[in-house]
Write a protein that holds these residues in place. Structure first.
Motif: not given
Length: 392
Positions: A305-331
């Motif tokens: 669940h931690r690898s495949t769902h947003w944290p609460d609240p959801p977080q987006l980070d800037e990487y290579n010119g777009r907003q991504w989520g990254y958690r537990t080794g997964w985008w």
């Protein structure tokens, strides 16, 4: 005059190597200067450890007709002809799994069903599964445990390391310095120090540097190797043997894989995994099935669940010119509603893309990704998944 210039140039080169050798092993210096940028076939000359396939491979059902899957991709305006498009961007494999059935399996540019596919940073996501199993088996503590509990020499060098947790490292929020840019003379810069290292253990213990407080996203190849070193110290087996026994063979794989290592036998956890496309899609199918392989749970529910769902609240980070989520080794790839899609992504456009909403896994590997970036491929896979799921 020419002979004097040549002699003078040779003396300068020899002196330069001698000075570099005072700080770095000579074979490392030569490797960096000769090889420079990474390449899809580097695993062929790098040292490696084998990862044996399952003694009881799990069969994959195959669709009779691949045309619906091809049509799902070709509806995208950038694709038109799927095989031509994939060939033109340097792909080596494209596989699509839906609801446990292999809808599409194509190989390009001289690749084949048994061919080894170097997946670069997809390795981080693969390693995350081993790490999660090790937390569940109490080899490692919870994710709030400081890394210095396992690597106390870091705290001796800088007390700031004690504020960095396993979770910070896993989510790329460690606060450790890492500069992805590379320019001459290359030798003392972070990517070559990792990618061409003689001794990963020494590299991550001596070259890491606390730059800021933990919590801010910065993609960093030191992080997974620090986690790996911590796990190694709490294990009675080598990391690759552990991965083979607890992940790769229970997955029901049909082909041997390998893990590129440094020259001391430590696996390159940030980029060194190499496997067949068929087994990579099996791995994605396990993730799609909630961490299960048949009735066997390969990943604990909370880790999956931690690898495949947003944290609460959801977080987006800037990487290579777009907003991504990254958690537990997964985008994580946001959807308007429901769970996000998520993906393991590696250099040159390596992908294990999972769309839970549509029951779809897409694996793409390649020597390059000419003319398209990760953002473009993500968009194509997102749209194809929707069409295969009946959403478009």
């Amino acid at each position: 005059m020419t002979r004097k210039l040549l002699l003078g140039g040779l003396i300068v080169v020899v002196l330069g190597f001698a000075i570099l050798h005072l700080h770095y092993p000579l074979d490392f210096v030569v490797r960096v200067l000769l090889k420079q940028d990474s390449d899809f076939d580097d695993f062929r000359w790098k040292p490696s450890l084998p990862v044996s396939a399952s003694p009881s491979p799990r069969p994959i059902r195959r669709a009779v007709d691949s045309r619906p899957a091809q049509t799902a991709f070709q509806a995208h305006p950038r694709v038109h002809d799927l095989n031509r498009f994939m060939t033109s961007i340097g792909s080596t494999a494209l596989l699509v799994l839906k609801d446990g059935e292999l809808l599409l399996e194509e190989y390009y540019n001289g690749s084949s069903e048994q061919a080894m596919q170097a997946v670069f940073s997809v390795s981080k996501s693969v390693f995350s599964v081993l790490l999660g199993g090790s937390v569940a088996r109490s080899r490692l503590g919870h994710l709030e445990t400081p890394i210095t509990d396992y690597l106390p020499e870091l705290a001796a060098r800088d007390p700031g390391f004690a504020r960095i947790t396993l979770g910070n490292l896993l989510d790329m929020k460690s606060g450790l310095a890492f500069d992805p840019s590379v320019d001459f003379p290359f030798i003392n810069q972070d990517p070559p120090l990792i990618y061409y290292t003689n001794d990963m253990r020494t590299t991550v213990l001596e070259h890491t540097r606390v730059e800021s407080e933990p919590g801010h996203f910065r993609y960093n190849d030191y992080n997974p190797n620090l986690l790996g070193l911590a796990l190694e110290r709490r294990s009675d087996r080598g990391l690759v043997e552990l991965f083979e026994r607890e992940v790769w063979q229970p997955l029901g794989t049909e082909n041997d894989a390998l893990w590129s290592t440094d020259y001391e036998g430590f696996p390159m956890l940030e980029s060194g995994f190499v496997a067949s496309g068929r087994d990579l899609v099996r791995f994605g199918g396990m993730m799609l099935d909630g961490g299960f392989v048949g009735d066997l749970r390969l990943i604990a529910q909370d880790w999956h669940h931690r690898s495949t769902h947003w944290p609460d609240p959801p977080q987006l980070d800037e990487y290579n010119g777009r907003q991504w989520g990254y958690r537990t080794g997964w985008w994580l790839i946001a959807r308007p509603s429901g769970p996000p899609d998520y993906s393991a992504i590696g250099r040159f456009g390596q992908f294990i893309y999972v769309s839970p909403k549509n029951g779809v896994v897409i694996v793409r590997t390649g020597r390059e990704r000419s003319g398209v970036g990760d953002r473009d491929l993500t968009e194509i896979f997102y749209a194809a998944s929707d069409r295969l799921g009946g959403g478009l």
